[in-house]
Motif scaffolding. Structure first.
Motif, PDB file in Angstrom:
ATOM      1  N   TYR A  85       1.953 -11.287  -6.835  1.00  0.00           N
ATOM      2  CA  TYR A  85       2.835 -11.000  -7.500  1.00  0.00           C
ATOM      3  C   TYR A  85       4.188 -10.074  -7.175  1.00  0.00           C
ATOM      4  O   TYR A  85       5.162  -9.693  -7.197  1.00  0.00           O
ATOM      5  N   VAL A  86       3.830  -8.550  -7.847  1.00  0.00           N
ATOM      6  CA  VAL A  86       3.812  -7.760  -8.643  1.00  0.00           C
ATOM      7  C   VAL A  86       4.218  -7.053  -6.580  1.00  0.00           C
ATOM      8  O   VAL A  86       5.499  -6.388  -7.036  1.00  0.00           O
ATOM      9  N   THR A  87       3.039  -7.526  -6.078  1.00  0.00           N
ATOM     10  CA  THR A  87       3.537  -6.979  -5.066  1.00  0.00           C
ATOM     11  C   THR A  87       5.116  -7.510  -3.843  1.00  0.00           C
ATOM     12  O   THR A  87       5.889  -6.752  -3.680  1.00  0.00           O
ATOM     13  N   LEU A  88       5.084  -9.134  -3.982  1.00  0.00           N
ATOM     14  CA  LEU A  88       6.512  -9.744  -3.903  1.00  0.00           C
ATOM     15  C   LEU A  88       7.906  -8.953  -4.721  1.00  0.00           C
ATOM     16  O   LEU A  88       8.347  -9.651  -3.697  1.00  0.00           O
ATOM     17  N   ALA A  89       7.720  -8.830  -5.787  1.00  0.00           N
ATOM     18  CA  ALA A  89       8.824  -8.814  -6.707  1.00  0.00           C
ATOM     19  C   ALA A  89       9.135  -6.770  -6.151  1.00  0.00           C
ATOM     20  O   ALA A  89      10.392  -6.832  -6.909  1.00  0.00           O
ATOM     21  N   THR A  90       8.037  -6.133  -5.192  1.00  0.00           N
ATOM     22  CA  THR A  90       7.662  -5.029  -5.197  1.00  0.00           C
ATOM     23  C   THR A  90       7.843  -4.135  -6.446  1.00  0.00           C
ATOM     24  O   THR A  90       9.226  -3.165  -5.931  1.00  0.00           O
ATOM     25  N   LEU A  91       7.835  -4.704  -7.716  1.00  0.00           N
ATOM     26  CA  LEU A  91       7.227  -3.894  -8.577  1.00  0.00           C
ATOM     27  C   LEU A  91       6.272  -2.695  -8.752  1.00  0.00           C
ATOM     28  O   LEU A  91       7.340  -1.015  -9.218  1.00  0.00           O
ATOM     29  N   GLY A  92       5.299  -3.336  -8.011  1.00  0.00           N
ATOM     30  CA  GLY A  92       4.829  -1.524  -8.639  1.00  0.00           C
ATOM     31  C   GLY A  92       4.507  -0.634  -8.998  1.00  0.00           C
ATOM     32  O   GLY A  92       4.025   0.066  -9.453  1.00  0.00           O
ATOM     33  N   TYR A  93       3.288  -2.032 -10.166  1.00  0.00           N
ATOM     34  CA  TYR A  93       2.958  -1.324 -11.217  1.00  0.00           C
ATOM     35  C   TYR A  93       2.021  -0.362 -11.059  1.00  0.00           C
ATOM     36  O   TYR A  93       1.393   0.355 -11.974  1.00  0.00           O
TER      37      TYR A  93
ATOM     38  N   VAL B 208      -7.148  -1.208  -1.821  1.00  0.00           N
ATOM     39  CA  VAL B 208      -8.231   0.348  -1.202  1.00  0.00           C
ATOM     40  C   VAL B 208      -8.310   0.613   0.806  1.00  0.00           C
ATOM     41  O   VAL B 208      -8.888   1.755   0.664  1.00  0.00           O
ATOM     42  N   THR B 209      -8.486  -0.855   1.215  1.00  0.00           N
ATOM     43  CA  THR B 209      -8.926  -1.255   2.005  1.00  0.00           C
ATOM     44  C   THR B 209      -7.204  -1.087   3.557  1.00  0.00           C
ATOM     45  O   THR B 209      -7.020  -1.339   2.876  1.00  0.00           O
ATOM     46  N   ASP B 210      -7.713  -0.202   4.983  1.00  0.00           N
ATOM     47  CA  ASP B 210      -6.569  -0.281   5.765  1.00  0.00           C
ATOM     48  C   ASP B 210      -6.338  -2.090   5.608  1.00  0.00           C
ATOM     49  O   ASP B 210      -5.118  -3.057   5.629  1.00  0.00           O
ATOM     50  N   GLY B 211      -6.780  -3.085   5.843  1.00  0.00           N
ATOM     51  CA  GLY B 211      -6.441  -4.169   5.837  1.00  0.00           C
ATOM     52  C   GLY B 211      -5.888  -5.358   4.455  1.00  0.00           C
ATOM     53  O   GLY B 211      -4.851  -5.689   4.486  1.00  0.00           O
ATOM     54  N   ALA B 212      -6.212  -4.586   3.451  1.00  0.00           N
ATOM     55  CA  ALA B 212      -5.804  -4.810   2.248  1.00  0.00           C
ATOM     56  C   ALA B 212      -4.518  -3.979   1.924  1.00  0.00           C
ATOM     57  O   ALA B 212      -3.192  -4.827   1.464  1.00  0.00           O
ATOM     58  N   ARG B 213      -4.368  -2.648   2.310  1.00  0.00           N
ATOM     59  CA  ARG B 213      -3.047  -2.386   2.506  1.00  0.00           C
ATOM     60  C   ARG B 213      -2.174  -3.173   3.752  1.00  0.00           C
ATOM     61  O   ARG B 213      -0.762  -2.900   3.044  1.00  0.00           O
ATOM     62  N   SER B 214      -2.102  -3.346   4.271  1.00  0.00           N
ATOM     63  CA  SER B 214      -1.560  -3.808   5.515  1.00  0.00           C
ATOM     64  C   SER B 214      -0.828  -5.657   5.180  1.00  0.00           C
ATOM     65  O   SER B 214      -0.020  -5.481   5.007  1.00  0.00           O
ATOM     66  N   LEU B 215      -1.817  -6.360   3.964  1.00  0.00           N
ATOM     67  CA  LEU B 215      -1.617  -7.495   3.569  1.00  0.00           C
ATOM     68  C   LEU B 215      -0.356  -7.312   2.446  1.00  0.00           C
ATOM     69  O   LEU B 215       0.322  -7.973   2.381  1.00  0.00           O
ATOM     70  N   ALA B 216      -0.910  -6.114   1.934  1.00  0.00           N
ATOM     71  CA  ALA B 216       0.706  -5.505   1.041  1.00  0.00           C
ATOM     72  C   ALA B 216       1.479  -4.917   1.109  1.00  0.00           C
ATOM     73  O   ALA B 216       2.389  -5.729   0.658  1.00  0.00           O
ATOM     74  N   VAL B 217       1.726  -4.598   2.652  1.00  0.00           N
ATOM     75  CA  VAL B 217       3.309  -4.349   2.975  1.00  0.00           C
ATOM     76  C   VAL B 217       4.134  -5.013   3.742  1.00  0.00           C
ATOM     77  O   VAL B 217       4.794  -5.504   3.294  1.00  0.00           O
ATOM     78  N   LEU B 218       2.978  -6.555   4.113  1.00  0.00           N
ATOM     79  CA  LEU B 218       3.672  -7.701   4.755  1.00  0.00           C
ATOM     80  C   LEU B 218       3.770  -8.285   3.857  1.00  0.00           C
ATOM     81  O   LEU B 218       5.286  -9.042   4.023  1.00  0.00           O
ATOM     82  N   GLU B 219       3.331  -8.350   2.810  1.00  0.00           N
ATOM     83  CA  GLU B 219       3.807  -9.685   1.414  1.00  0.00           C
ATOM     84  C   GLU B 219       5.827  -8.956   1.256  1.00  0.00           C
ATOM     85  O   GLU B 219       6.385  -9.874   1.021  1.00  0.00           O
ATOM     86  N   GLY B 220       5.790  -7.405   1.028  1.00  0.00           N
ATOM     87  CA  GLY B 220       6.276  -6.477   0.530  1.00  0.00           C
ATOM     88  C   GLY B 220       7.736  -7.167   1.176  1.00  0.00           C
ATOM     89  O   GLY B 220       8.675  -7.136   0.968  1.00  0.00           O
ATOM     90  N   LEU B 221       7.413  -7.198   2.744  1.00  0.00           N
ATOM     91  CA  LEU B 221       8.147  -6.554   3.236  1.00  0.00           C
ATOM     92  C   LEU B 221       8.996  -8.312   3.480  1.00  0.00           C
ATOM     93  O   LEU B 221      10.766  -8.681   3.975  1.00  0.00           O
ATOM     94  N   CYS B 222       7.779  -9.321   3.246  1.00  0.00           N
ATOM     95  CA  CYS B 222       7.767 -10.744   4.061  1.00  0.00           C
ATOM     96  C   CYS B 222       8.378 -11.631   2.521  1.00  0.00           C
ATOM     97  O   CYS B 222      10.137 -11.860   2.384  1.00  0.00           O
ATOM     98  N   GLY B 223       8.794 -11.072   1.446  1.00  0.00           N
ATOM     99  CA  GLY B 223       9.359 -11.486   0.209  1.00  0.00           C
ATOM    100  C   GLY B 223      11.034 -10.892  -0.010  1.00  0.00           C
ATOM    101  O   GLY B 223      11.893 -11.363  -0.299  1.00  0.00           O
TER     102      GLY B 223
END
Length: 218
Positions: free
Chosen positions: A166-174, A180-195
């Protein structure tokens, strides 16, 4: 009686929204209850109810919902009967399925109603919940994909990943939960864009519907 049932059916999205809000309020107090928290059992039930009017979807939704509820109960009781990863995949499919179809209803709605607004908010919260399950699944398949910066970079658990979603979805970025892995970062970026894209499309659609209702035809 039939009138009461019709009134209940008109507010299908409201019940899903209530279940999501209850889950978000309750999950910090769930102890070791995992990503969905104490009230999570309400979500699959409300999801099945929200889409149950479509006859062709009932069997699929019921099967996904049944396995998801069983997995949540298993996690709360520590029974360990069902394999963890298949349960997480089932829950992910159910919530993604619900998100897509509720979104379709909201965007295709001919006018703005109270239930339309409830559906729009529920979709936003469902995006965060669905992505949190994707994070949990990735963490189980590749342990150490997410770390807690404030706790000596120890591994994040399900509750941490729900919060991170939810922090990522709202683009708060605390920055307290770190992919820490490429796959994890990719998912986070996609969620931020999706929101971000969802909010832009939703606002444009709701404004268009509102104007079509209030401005007389010329």
């Amino acid at each position: 009686m039939s009138s009461s049932l019709r009134n209940v059916g008109r507010w299908r999205h409201l019940y899903l929204l209530i279940a999501l809000v209850v889950m978000l309020v309750a999950y910090p107090y769930a102890g070791g209850g995992g990503a969905l928290g104490i009230a999570a059992v309400l979500i699959p039930i409300a999801s099945v109810f929200a889409l149950g009017a479509r006859h062709r979807h009932r069997l699929i939704l019921f099967a996904l919902g049944l396995v998801t509820v069983a997995g949540i109960i298993q996690e709360a009781t520590g029974a360990g009967i069902l394999p963890l990863v298949p349960v997480e995949i089932t829950a992910l499919l159910l919530f993604a399925y619900t998100t897509i179809f509720v979104l379709g209803r909201v965007l295709k709605s001919p006018r703005v109603t109270g239930d339309t607004l409830c559906g729009a908010i529920a979709v936003y919260l469902m995006i965060g919940l669905t992505w949190s399950l994707a994070y949990v699944l990735l963490e189980h398949l590749h342990p150490g994909s997410y770390r807690l910066a404030a706790a000596g970079m120890q591994r994040a658990d399900g509750k941490d990943l729900l919060y991170f979603s939810y922090v990522t979805l709202a683009t708060l970025g605390y920055g307290d939960v770190v992919p820490v892995t490429d796959g994890a970062r990719s998912l986070a970026v996609l969620e931020g864009l999706c929101g971000t894209v969802y909010m832009a499309i939703l606002v444009a659609r709701l404004i268009g519907l509102h104007l079509s209702q209030t401005v007389p035809n010329r």
